[in-house]
Scaffold this motif. Structure first.
Motif, PDB file in Angstrom:
ATOM      1  N   ALA A  17      53.731  47.345 -25.570  1.00 47.84           N
ATOM      2  CA  ALA A  17      53.519  48.467 -24.663  1.00 47.84           C
ATOM      3  C   ALA A  17      53.983  49.814 -25.216  1.00 47.84           C
ATOM      4  O   ALA A  17      53.464  50.855 -24.793  1.00 47.84           O
ATOM      5  N   HIS A  18      54.941  49.805 -26.169  1.00 46.97           N
ATOM      6  CA  HIS A  18      55.541  51.081 -26.554  1.00 46.97           C
ATOM      7  C   HIS A  18      55.649  51.338 -28.061  1.00 46.97           C
ATOM      8  O   HIS A  18      55.924  52.479 -28.452  1.00 46.97           O
ATOM      9  N   ASP A  19      55.451  50.335 -28.893  1.00 52.40           N
ATOM     10  CA  ASP A  19      55.591  50.541 -30.335  1.00 52.40           C
ATOM     11  C   ASP A  19      54.506  51.501 -30.833  1.00 52.40           C
ATOM     12  O   ASP A  19      53.326  51.308 -30.566  1.00 52.40           O
ATOM     13  N   ASP A  20      54.910  52.526 -31.599  1.00 53.00           N
ATOM     14  CA  ASP A  20      53.926  53.511 -32.038  1.00 53.00           C
ATOM     15  C   ASP A  20      53.020  52.993 -33.150  1.00 53.00           C
ATOM     16  O   ASP A  20      51.955  53.571 -33.393  1.00 53.00           O
ATOM     17  N   LEU A  21      53.402  51.917 -33.831  1.00 52.51           N
ATOM     18  CA  LEU A  21      52.483  51.305 -34.787  1.00 52.51           C
ATOM     19  C   LEU A  21      51.359  50.586 -34.047  1.00 52.51           C
ATOM     20  O   LEU A  21      50.197  50.664 -34.432  1.00 52.51           O
ATOM     21  N   VAL A  22      51.702  49.903 -32.961  1.00 50.67           N
ATOM     22  CA  VAL A  22      50.672  49.284 -32.111  1.00 50.67           C
ATOM     23  C   VAL A  22      49.759  50.371 -31.549  1.00 50.67           C
ATOM     24  O   VAL A  22      48.535  50.201 -31.469  1.00 50.67           O
ATOM     25  N   ALA A  23      50.349  51.510 -31.199  1.00 42.60           N
ATOM     26  CA  ALA A  23      49.572  52.616 -30.621  1.00 42.60           C
ATOM     27  C   ALA A  23      48.492  53.116 -31.568  1.00 42.60           C
ATOM     28  O   ALA A  23      47.476  53.681 -31.121  1.00 42.60           O
TER      29      ALA A  23
END
Length: 211
Positions: A171-177
């Protein structure tokens, strides 16, 4: 200086591709055409599953919906079953050749780099400060959605995460983003990171059942 370095990296990337005989350098390549959004490119909200009375069945349905993101090329390409990552929507082997144990930061910088040349069949090089291939225990390619689900629940195969930490990562990891801002010429992952986080939380709250 940083812009110049990125440009040199891009030229080096093109040269490496040319040496392997896959870059379209002889003539300018047309800009990639992204597929029109389909039903699978959208995510339903958790409320769409509230009519499923059986909690376990609802939980499995929620994960199946979230899996639209996990099985998209934006996620799958960096979770290969072998040592070589894949790229593009057709998930062909990464060019130039790179393996899991090599640094990806030779070509990938800390942010997406849009090319200023028309000599390649792609429009940008993806980037992030932590750009890397997922560890082999987190490999997803070739697995069923159910197997991926069980893997994500297993701390030995999910980076030592509890379900709460798994939700935090998704929900919050910027790599996932990055999956929703993948750079020019790439189709983003379905839905949004916020909606994916809601689906995973609802899945956890309903028992974290696997398909």
């Amino acid at each position: 200086m940083r812009h110049t370095l990125a440009g040199l990296i891009a030229l080096g990337f093109l040269s490496a591709m040319a040496r392997q005989g896959v870059a379209q350098i002889a003539t300018p390549a047309p800009a990639p055409t992204l597929a029109a959004p389909s039903a699978s490119s959208e995510l339903k909200a958790p409320s769409a599953f509230s009519s499923i009375a059986d909690q376990a069945e609802r939980s499995r349905a929620l994960f199946n919906e979230a899996a639209k993101v996990f099985t998209s090329p934006r996620c799958m390409n960096c979770h290969p079953a072998g040592d070589r990552p894949t790229q593009a929507n057709d998930r062909h082997p990464h060019v130039p050749l790179v393996t899991r144990n090599e640094s990806c930061l030779t070509c990938h910088t800390d942010k997406n780099y849009t090319l200023t040349t028309d000599r390649a069949a792609y429009l940008s090089i993806p980037g992030h400060p932590r750009w890397s291939v997922a560890p082999i225990e987190m490999a997803w390619q070739g697995k069923s959605i159910g197997d991926m689900c069980r893997q994500m629940k297993d701390p030995d195969r999910n980076g030592g995460r509890t379900l709460a930490l798994l939700h935090e990562h998704v929900a919050h990891d910027d790599l996932v983003a990055w999956g929703w801002k993948p750079g020019e010429g790439r189709e983003p992952a379905p839905g949004s990171q916020e909606l994916l986080g809601q689906l995973i939380q609802a899945w956890i709250d309903s028992g974290a059942e696997c398909p």
